[in-house]
Design a protein around this motif. Structure first.
Motif, PDB file in Angstrom:
ATOM      1  N   GLN A 239      41.055 -11.964   0.282  1.00  0.00           N
ATOM      2  CA  GLN A 239      41.784 -10.790  -0.200  1.00  0.00           C
ATOM      3  C   GLN A 239      43.133 -11.145  -0.830  1.00  0.00           C
ATOM      4  N   ASN A 240      43.692 -12.310  -0.505  1.00  0.00           N
ATOM      5  CA  ASN A 240      44.993 -12.655  -1.081  1.00  0.00           C
ATOM      6  C   ASN A 240      44.911 -13.005  -2.563  1.00  0.00           C
ATOM      7  N   HIS A 241      43.728 -13.366  -3.065  1.00  0.00           N
ATOM      8  CA  HIS A 241      43.618 -13.670  -4.496  1.00  0.00           C
ATOM      9  C   HIS A 241      42.639 -12.719  -5.199  1.00  0.00           C
ATOM     10  N   THR A 242      42.465 -11.531  -4.636  1.00  0.00           N
ATOM     11  CA  THR A 242      41.696 -10.466  -5.287  1.00  0.00           C
ATOM     12  C   THR A 242      42.458  -9.162  -5.094  1.00  0.00           C
ATOM     13  N   ASP A 243      41.939  -8.070  -5.660  1.00  0.00           N
ATOM     14  CA  ASP A 243      42.582  -6.766  -5.457  1.00  0.00           C
ATOM     15  C   ASP A 243      41.975  -6.012  -4.271  1.00  0.00           C
ATOM     16  N   LEU A 244      41.332  -6.770  -3.375  1.00  0.00           N
ATOM     17  CA  LEU A 244      40.671  -6.188  -2.210  1.00  0.00           C
ATOM     18  C   LEU A 244      41.682  -5.857  -1.113  1.00  0.00           C
ATOM     19  N   HIS A 245      41.463  -4.716  -0.444  1.00  0.00           N
ATOM     20  CA  HIS A 245      42.246  -4.357   0.746  1.00  0.00           C
ATOM     21  C   HIS A 245      41.281  -4.158   1.903  1.00  0.00           C
ATOM     22  N   VAL A 246      41.542  -4.848   3.011  1.00  0.00           N
ATOM     23  CA  VAL A 246      40.700  -4.747   4.206  1.00  0.00           C
ATOM     24  C   VAL A 246      41.521  -4.116   5.323  1.00  0.00           C
ATOM     25  N   GLU A 247      40.932  -3.160   6.024  1.00  0.00           N
ATOM     26  CA  GLU A 247      41.622  -2.444   7.086  1.00  0.00           C
ATOM     27  C   GLU A 247      40.804  -2.532   8.367  1.00  0.00           C
ATOM     28  N   GLN A 248      41.394  -3.142   9.427  1.00  0.00           N
ATOM     29  CA  GLN A 248      40.772  -3.086  10.751  1.00  0.00           C
ATOM     30  C   GLN A 248      41.306  -1.843  11.454  1.00  0.00           C
TER      31      GLN A 248
END
Length: 430
Positions: free
Chosen positions: A222-231
């Motif tokens: 996720q640090n080198h994409t526009d992805l956001h992950v939420e736990q």
């Protein structure tokens, strides 16, 4: 076909998986075929776990029941898996373990100044037995360790290789001279990469074996994409947060197992009535309830088929290999966007954790995936659920990008999205 079966067994926390991962990557980088089956107990430390690796010069379709080499890092491992070591097999054990098995060969940790590195000594012994080139192992170790840790493991590895060359007879595999590059992936890693290739930019989850590593792999990227992950705090929050992100235009997914999907059931229905795309990875394990968290079973097809109350469409995709995991995950996002509803990816613990050599993915003929609208198609008042469109799917507009009003709710609604109890509209919408 020439092949070998190498098992590494011990307790959780002994570094068994790291040794297995390094050896597996070296096998694939040498041009061989690979199939790994993991067996582990539901605990952070202790227990009886194994990394069972089968490799050869031809395609492999399943694990073997016998081992040619067994690396036993604990007495329980030697006892529990020793009966599955073939008669001519090699049993490698820590020199500090007392073994009465004639096939046992003690790893000389004290002699090699490697008491803290039994896994690295075992790695050298196995790679020599298999005929793998030391420089390949050295390269792979460089991708796992760094700094002083790398130098210490590297020094132990080459000392152990010198000992192995003098002590252990080789059962060389047929290493090809030329071969196409391949990836070393398990099913969950391939699902995560497929999601990224499909443009996934939001994922919500509550940890649940064996689905968690899908999202852990996404987090790694996720640090080198526009992805956001939420736990989040539970699976109910995960599905609702994913639907909220999808409503706002994101390409969203969740990953869970049977008990988690049971909690997501109302959210799946919400996806159905609001026609909101979401991809749901369902990694099956034995139930009911918490069942056997780390074992494999394929008993949740009906759960995916009928999850949620009421009648609404959903798609279920069932890959059978890491390559299929990648391709069908890409396809799942496209289906969810095109038909505006939930799409399930059905996997299980065996596929989730099975590591295989996988051909590099081809991106040359990718079609543009479906996507929502940012602006209305015409100047008429926007109707989110307008009737009469081909295939019954109305254009989905992302709120906030235009002056159009985007209305949706979880009750039955009119074509413009407002709540209704009109039975005729209900029939028309269905």
């Amino acid at each position: 076909m020439a092949e070998l079966s190498v098992w590494i067994a011990g307790e959780a926390g002994q570094g068994m998986v790291t040794v297995g991962q390094i050896l597996s990557k070296a096998v694939v980088r040498s041009g061989l075929h690979l199939l790994v089956q993991q067996d582990y107990m539901s605990r952070i430390r202790g227990g009886l776990n194994s990394w069972r690796m089968r490799c050869g010069d031809g395609e492999l379709f399943g694990p073997r029941e016998e081992a040619d080499v067994l690396v036993a890092l604990s007495p329980e491992a030697a006892k529990g898996y020793g009966r599955q070591l073939c008669k001519e097999g090699l049993l490698l054990v820590d020199e500090r373990l007392e073994m009465d098995d004639q096939r046992a060969l003690a790893l000389p940790l004290s002699e090699l100044d490697a008491v803290r590195f039994p896994g690295t000594v075992a790695l050298a012994a196995c790679s020599h037995f298999m005929g793998l080139a030391p420089h390949v192992l050295d390269e792979v170790m460089g991708s796992f360790f760094s700094g002083e840790t790398l130098e210490e493991n590297r020094a132990v590895f080459f000392r152990a290789m010198e000992w192995a060359e003098k002590t252990i007879p080789q059962r060389k595999l047929k290493i090809p001279k030329t071969f196409p590059p391949a990836l070393t992936l398990n099913g969950n890693e391939a699902i995560a990469l497929g999601a990224l290739a499909a443009g996934c930019n939001f994922a919500a989850y509550y940890p649940m074996t064996p689905a968690t590593s899908v999202v852990q792999t996404l987090i790694d990227h996720q640090n080198h994409t526009d992805l956001h992950v939420e736990q989040v705090e539970d699976e109910i929050s995960a599905i609702n947060m994913a639907l909220g992100a999808s409503y706002a235009g994101a390409r969203a997914m969740v990953a869970t197992s049977g008990g988690g999907l049971a909690l997501m059931s109302e959210g799946v229905s919400l996806s159905g009535i609001t026609e909101t795309p979401v991809v749901i990875v369902l990694a099956q394990r034995p139930g009911p309830a918490t069942g056997l968290p780390t074992r494999t079973e394929q008993g949740d097809l009906d759960l995916a088929r009928f999850c949620g109350h009421g009648e609404f469409s959903r798609a279920i995709l069932a890959p059978d290999s890491p390559a299929a995991c990648f391709e069908l995950t890409r396809h799942a996002f496209d289906l969810a966007e095109r038909f505006q509803g939930p799409v399930f990816i059905l996997t299980d613990q065996f596929l989730a954790d099975s590591v295989r050599n996988t051909p590099c993915f081809d991106f040359s003929n990718r079609t543009q995936p479906a996507s929502p609208l940012l602006y209305p198609l015409d100047s008429q008042p926007y109707q989110r659920y307008a009737l009469g469109h081909e295939g019954g799917v109305s254009p989905r507009l992302v709120p906030g990008f235009s002056k159009a009003l985007v209305v949706t709710d979880s009750d039955e609604h009119t074509p413009d999205g407002h709540l209704t109890e009109d039975h005729g509209i209900r029939v028309a919408m269905q």
